[in-house]
Design an enzyme around this catalytic site. Structure first.
Site, PDB file in Angstrom:
ATOM      1  N   ALA A  62       0.950  -1.309  -0.108  1.00 46.06           N
ATOM      2  CA  ALA A  62      -0.024  -0.058   0.229  1.00 46.06           C
ATOM      3  C   ALA A  62       0.878   1.339   0.079  1.00 46.06           C
ATOM      4  O   ALA A  62       1.935   1.232   0.447  1.00 46.06           O
ATOM      5  CB  ALA A  62      -0.745  -0.061   1.294  1.00 46.06           C
ATOM      6  N   GLY A  88       0.642  -4.999   1.332  1.00 49.41           N
ATOM      7  CA  GLY A  88      -0.299  -5.189   0.384  1.00 49.41           C
ATOM      8  C   GLY A  88       0.116  -5.814  -0.653  1.00 49.41           C
ATOM      9  O   GLY A  88      -0.660  -6.532  -1.447  1.00 49.41           O
ATOM     10  N   GLU A 113      -0.081  -9.494   0.015  1.00 54.20           N
ATOM     11  CA  GLU A 113      -1.463  -9.736  -0.005  1.00 54.20           C
ATOM     12  C   GLU A 113      -2.224  -9.783  -1.268  1.00 54.20           C
ATOM     13  O   GLU A 113      -2.920 -10.741  -1.612  1.00 54.20           O
ATOM     14  CB  GLU A 113      -2.114  -8.546   0.905  1.00 54.20           C
ATOM     15  CG  GLU A 113      -1.734  -8.746   2.265  1.00 54.20           C
ATOM     16  CD  GLU A 113      -2.144  -7.632   3.155  1.00 54.20           C
ATOM     17  OE1 GLU A 113      -2.084  -6.412   2.577  1.00 54.20           O
ATOM     18  OE2 GLU A 113      -2.902  -7.713   4.161  1.00 54.20           O
ATOM     19  N   GLU A 132       3.454  -4.649   8.045  1.00 62.87           N
ATOM     20  CA  GLU A 132       2.781  -3.651   8.571  1.00 62.87           C
ATOM     21  C   GLU A 132       2.789  -3.394   9.912  1.00 62.87           C
ATOM     22  O   GLU A 132       2.693  -2.188  10.305  1.00 62.87           O
ATOM     23  CB  GLU A 132       1.234  -4.149   8.177  1.00 62.87           C
ATOM     24  CG  GLU A 132       0.802  -4.013   6.621  1.00 62.87           C
ATOM     25  CD  GLU A 132       1.024  -5.395   6.035  1.00 62.87           C
ATOM     26  OE1 GLU A 132       1.845  -6.192   6.753  1.00 62.87           O
ATOM     27  OE2 GLU A 132       0.476  -5.564   5.108  1.00 62.87           O
TER      28      GLU A 132
END
Ligand code: DAK
Length: 258
Positions: A71, A116, A119, A139
């Site tokens: 992210a 992310g 992910e 994270e």
């Protein structure tokens, strides 16, 4: 809502062998996913879902350094709680579209797959990593927990104990370690990554698209269910294949030794 200027962050190449290659194209930020990347990824999945000529999809990052560094930390550092909610909602929707796309998705992990980015790879059906790949869920070091499925899909793929170790420590693992824990399916040298991913996609594409599609749905729903529910679904999914001409054609091809 704050948003960077519209650029083509997702490039889709439809090949004539029924394989589509989706590239995250934000090389200067190591393919970090801001709201625009997520929106374009989501809409690419919608387009591919409706395209029956596409039998398998490969997701990768542009450049040689990153699949996706996750992210967008710069974006997350300045958004309001309402924007964060929108980011979360759209991110989850995009990951679910990848996971539930009506055709298999292969992650060609070409370097960093962090947060992310990892992910996104986890939402894919199969992960093929280049030797330089580095995967992690860092994270907690940024004061957040994994938020696009990392606390859920990672544990289902590598098991609870390994998932807890990776999430609590944020430790980066290289391709070999990722392979040893089942986080990736295979490891190849970077120059061979796309050829290998395309070879796997072609192996899939030569099979009955409907049978592969039903199999994906059954596996995805099955891992979320108890075994008897999963097996009941399998009975229905298996029977559904008999409604498609592919089944008759492929079986008679075998019997006639064609
Ligand atoms: N976001 C934004 N920019 C990033 C970035 C990221 N994740 N990763 C790298 N960049 C940018 C750098 O800032 C730099 O930009 P410039 O300074 O050149 O403008 C450029 O990409 C190149 O990066 P570096 O100069 O740092 O390159 P290095 O080779 O030195 O280092 C690195 C590569 C990957 C080790 C390093 O860039 C790094 O540690 N990046 C951060 C990786 C990371 O921590 N990723 C996890 C992010 S957290 C959510 C759900 C899920 C999430 C968030 C929200 N919701 C439910 C809403 C997920 C969270 C995450 O993914």
């Amino acid at each position: 809502m704050a948003s960077t200027q519209q650029q083509r962050y997702i490039l889709v190449e439809r090949r004539d062998d029924g394989i589509a290659v989706v590239r995250i194209n934000r090389t200067d930020k190591l393919n970090a996913m801001n709201l625009d990347v997520i929106a374009q990824l989501s809409s690419a999945m919608d387009d591919l879902a409706g395209d029956d000529t596409v039998r398998a999809v490969i997701i990768t990052g542009t450049g040689e350094k990153a699949f996706s560094a996750g992210a967008d930390i710069e974006y997350m550092s300045r958004i309001s709680p309402l924007e964060a909610e929108e980011y979360a909602r759209r991110g989850h929707a995009a990951m679910s579209k990848v996971e539930n796309l009506n055709k298999p998705v292969i992650a060609a992990v070409n370097g960093y797959a962090l947060g992310g980015g990892c992910e996104l790879a986890l939402a894919c059906d199969i992960r093929i990593a280049s030797r330089n790949a580095v995967l992690a869920q860092p994270e907690v070091g940024l004061g957040i927990c994994p938020g696009w499925g990392g606390t859920q899909r990672l544990a289902r793929i590598v098991g609870v104990a390994k998932a807890k170790e990776l999430v609590y420590t944020g430790r980066r693992v290289n391709a070999e370690e990722a392979l040893s824990m089942g986080l990736v399916n295979r490891v190849v040298e970077l120059p061979q990554l796309m050829d290998e991913s395309i070879a796997v996609a072609r192996e899939i594409a030569k099979n009955s698209a409907i049978a592969v599609r039903v199999s994906k749905m059954l596996i995805n729903r099955g891992v979320e269910s108890d075994i008897s529910t999963g097996l009941a679904l399998e009975v229905w999914g298996w029977s559904l294949c008999f409604t498609h001409p592919d089944r008759a054609e492929r079986m008679s091809r075998f019997l006639q030794k064609r």
